[in-house]
Write an enzyme that holds these catalytic residues in place. Sequence first.
Site, PDB file in Angstrom:
ATOM      1  N   CYS A 201       0.700  -1.468   0.007  1.00 38.45           N
ATOM      2  CA  CYS A 201      -0.087   0.106  -0.095  1.00 38.45           C
ATOM      3  C   CYS A 201       0.720   1.209  -0.019  1.00 38.45           C
ATOM      4  O   CYS A 201       2.669   1.491   0.104  1.00 38.45           O
ATOM      5  CB  CYS A 201      -1.118   0.142   1.576  1.00 38.45           C
ATOM      6  SG  CYS A 201      -0.701   0.705   2.346  1.00 38.45           S
TER       7      CYS A 201
ATOM      8  N   ASN B 289     -12.378   9.010   7.236  1.00 37.95           N
ATOM      9  CA  ASN B 289     -12.927   8.155   6.324  1.00 37.95           C
ATOM     10  C   ASN B 289     -12.482   6.879   6.175  1.00 37.95           C
ATOM     11  O   ASN B 289     -11.354   5.707   7.237  1.00 37.95           O
ATOM     12  CB  ASN B 289     -12.710   8.683   5.069  1.00 37.95           C
ATOM     13  CG  ASN B 289     -12.995  10.097   4.882  1.00 37.95           C
ATOM     14  OD1 ASN B 289     -13.749  11.149   5.311  1.00 37.95           O
ATOM     15  ND2 ASN B 289     -12.415  10.379   4.059  1.00 37.95           N
TER      16      ASN B 289
ATOM     17  N   HIS C  85      -5.524   2.387   4.779  1.00 33.83           N
ATOM     18  CA  HIS C  85      -4.392   2.188   5.667  1.00 33.83           C
ATOM     19  C   HIS C  85      -4.985   3.645   6.442  1.00 33.83           C
ATOM     20  O   HIS C  85      -4.947   4.369   5.683  1.00 33.83           O
ATOM     21  CB  HIS C  85      -3.101   2.522   5.121  1.00 33.83           C
ATOM     22  CG  HIS C  85      -1.885   2.605   5.952  1.00 33.83           C
ATOM     23  ND1 HIS C  85      -0.353   1.605   5.948  1.00 33.83           N
ATOM     24  CD2 HIS C  85      -1.334   2.860   7.124  1.00 33.83           C
ATOM     25  CE1 HIS C  85      -0.050   2.168   6.965  1.00 33.83           C
ATOM     26  NE2 HIS C  85      -0.347   3.012   7.848  1.00 33.83           N
TER      27      HIS C  85
ATOM     28  N   HIS D 283      -5.796   6.248   8.641  1.00 36.20           N
ATOM     29  CA  HIS D 283      -4.682   7.374   9.018  1.00 36.20           C
ATOM     30  C   HIS D 283      -6.338   8.638   8.916  1.00 36.20           C
ATOM     31  O   HIS D 283      -7.491   8.223   8.751  1.00 36.20           O
ATOM     32  CB  HIS D 283      -4.315   7.962   6.989  1.00 36.20           C
ATOM     33  CG  HIS D 283      -5.550   8.655   6.107  1.00 36.20           C
ATOM     34  ND1 HIS D 283      -5.579   7.251   5.105  1.00 36.20           N
ATOM     35  CD2 HIS D 283      -6.192   9.071   5.898  1.00 36.20           C
ATOM     36  CE1 HIS D 283      -6.159   7.059   4.690  1.00 36.20           C
ATOM     37  NE2 HIS D 283      -7.326   8.491   4.615  1.00 36.20           N
TER      38      HIS D 283
ATOM     39  N   CYS E  44       1.891   2.065   3.519  1.00 31.28           N
ATOM     40  CA  CYS E  44       3.396   1.586   3.916  1.00 31.28           C
ATOM     41  C   CYS E  44       5.027   2.003   2.573  1.00 31.28           C
ATOM     42  O   CYS E  44       5.585   1.717   3.640  1.00 31.28           O
ATOM     43  CB  CYS E  44       2.637  -0.125   3.897  1.00 31.28           C
ATOM     44  SG  CYS E  44       1.648  -0.012   4.875  1.00 31.28           S
TER      45      CYS E  44
ATOM     46  N   ASP F 110      -0.609  15.826   3.929  1.00 31.96           N
ATOM     47  CA  ASP F 110      -0.887  15.354   2.210  1.00 31.96           C
ATOM     48  C   ASP F 110      -0.491  16.247   0.677  1.00 31.96           C
ATOM     49  O   ASP F 110       0.142  17.179   0.948  1.00 31.96           O
ATOM     50  CB  ASP F 110      -2.635  15.827   2.692  1.00 31.96           C
ATOM     51  CG  ASP F 110      -3.606  14.945   2.101  1.00 31.96           C
ATOM     52  OD1 ASP F 110      -4.037  14.040   2.408  1.00 31.96           O
ATOM     53  OD2 ASP F 110      -3.454  15.542   0.478  1.00 31.96           O
TER      54      ASP F 110
ATOM     55  N   HIS G 120       0.391  -2.090   8.977  1.00 33.63           N
ATOM     56  CA  HIS G 120      -0.496  -1.529   8.166  1.00 33.63           C
ATOM     57  C   HIS G 120      -1.824  -1.937   9.221  1.00 33.63           C
ATOM     58  O   HIS G 120      -2.326  -3.495   8.980  1.00 33.63           O
ATOM     59  CB  HIS G 120      -0.230  -2.164   7.265  1.00 33.63           C
ATOM     60  CG  HIS G 120      -1.747  -2.058   5.524  1.00 33.63           C
ATOM     61  ND1 HIS G 120      -1.517  -1.275   5.025  1.00 33.63           N
ATOM     62  CD2 HIS G 120      -2.263  -2.988   5.968  1.00 33.63           C
ATOM     63  CE1 HIS G 120      -2.894  -1.915   4.100  1.00 33.63           C
ATOM     64  NE2 HIS G 120      -3.496  -2.687   5.122  1.00 33.63           N
TER      65      HIS G 120
ATOM     66  N   GLY H 105     -16.127   6.925   2.323  1.00 32.23           N
ATOM     67  CA  GLY H 105     -14.686   7.870   1.146  1.00 32.23           C
ATOM     68  C   GLY H 105     -13.972   7.279   0.988  1.00 32.23           C
ATOM     69  O   GLY H 105     -12.563   8.074   0.429  1.00 32.23           O
TER      70      GLY H 105
ATOM     71  N   HIS I 194      -6.614  12.648   8.758  1.00 35.42           N
ATOM     72  CA  HIS I 194      -6.616  13.979   8.304  1.00 35.42           C
ATOM     73  C   HIS I 194      -6.697  14.792   9.724  1.00 35.42           C
ATOM     74  O   HIS I 194      -7.534  14.879   9.870  1.00 35.42           O
ATOM     75  CB  HIS I 194      -7.828  14.254   7.331  1.00 35.42           C
ATOM     76  CG  HIS I 194      -7.688  13.817   6.365  1.00 35.42           C
ATOM     77  ND1 HIS I 194      -7.557  13.629   5.100  1.00 35.42           N
ATOM     78  CD2 HIS I 194      -8.594  12.271   5.842  1.00 35.42           C
ATOM     79  CE1 HIS I 194      -7.723  12.483   3.835  1.00 35.42           C
ATOM     80  NE2 HIS I 194      -8.056  11.304   5.145  1.00 35.42           N
TER      81      HIS I 194
HETATM   82  P1  AMP Z   1      -8.532   9.456   1.898  1.00 28.75           P
HETATM   83  O1  AMP Z   1      -9.339   9.327   0.902  1.00 28.75           O
HETATM   84  O2  AMP Z   1      -9.081   9.441   3.326  1.00 28.75           O
HETATM   85  O3  AMP Z   1      -8.553   7.922   1.885  1.00 28.75           O
HETATM   86  O4  AMP Z   1      -7.309  10.244   1.411  1.00 28.75           O
HETATM   87  C1  AMP Z   1      -5.808   9.619   1.312  1.00 28.75           C
HETATM   88  C2  AMP Z   1      -5.481  11.162   1.199  1.00 28.75           C
HETATM   89  O5  AMP Z   1      -4.105  10.510   0.466  1.00 28.75           O
HETATM   90  C3  AMP Z   1      -5.939  11.444  -0.066  1.00 28.75           C
HETATM   91  O6  AMP Z   1      -6.212  13.289   1.047  1.00 28.75           O
HETATM   92  C4  AMP Z   1      -4.775  12.148  -0.410  1.00 28.75           C
HETATM   93  O7  AMP Z   1      -4.225  13.392  -1.252  1.00 28.75           O
HETATM   94  C5  AMP Z   1      -3.715  11.947   0.394  1.00 28.75           C
HETATM   95  N1  AMP Z   1      -2.706  10.859  -0.373  1.00 28.75           N
HETATM   96  C6  AMP Z   1      -2.333  10.063  -1.577  1.00 28.75           C
HETATM   97  N2  AMP Z   1      -1.110   9.707  -1.652  1.00 28.75           N
HETATM   98  C7  AMP Z   1      -0.116  10.792  -1.065  1.00 28.75           C
HETATM   99  C8  AMP Z   1       1.258  10.774  -0.538  1.00 28.75           C
HETATM  100  N3  AMP Z   1       1.976  10.164  -1.891  1.00 28.75           N
HETATM  101  N4  AMP Z   1       1.381  11.777  -0.039  1.00 28.75           N
HETATM  102  C9  AMP Z   1       0.909  12.443   0.239  1.00 28.75           C
HETATM  103  N5  AMP Z   1      -0.913  12.281   0.385  1.00 28.75           N
HETATM  104  C10 AMP Z   1      -1.026  11.499  -0.496  1.00 28.75           C
END
Ligand code: AMP
Length: 108
Positions: free
Chosen positions: A2, A82, A93, A95, A5, A28, A44, A88, A97
Amino acid sequence: MCIFCQIIEGKIPNKTVLEDENFLAFEDINPQAQKHILIIPKDHIVSFDVMPPKVMANMTTFIQKVASKLDVSKEGYRLITNIGDNGGQEVHHLHFHLLAGEKLGTLV
Ligand code: AMP
């Protein structure tokens, strides 16, 4: 593997805000507020829905340290996680925000 990871393993670059043995906070790539930080466990864990409460307790402390480092505790901030398709969630993995740095619109 992922994408988060891969970030933890240093295979994908990130802008780190805070890191310890178990958690990582980084910017982000597509910010939705002046400050938009993602906070993840290094293990993970797919989503909050399966997060062990004891690990969540430590993650809570880590998130509070991130807020302190960003100096946003007084002005306030928003935490969002989320969960699954209806929630959404795009990266599977866990996280959080952390959104800050401006007055955010009301969600609920
Ligand atoms: P979610 O929709 O809650 O799964 O959020 C995934 C978040 O990961 C989004 O806000 C993306 O902008 C962010 N994201 C995806 N790839 C990366 C990356 N390589 N570095 C930093 N943020 C990322």
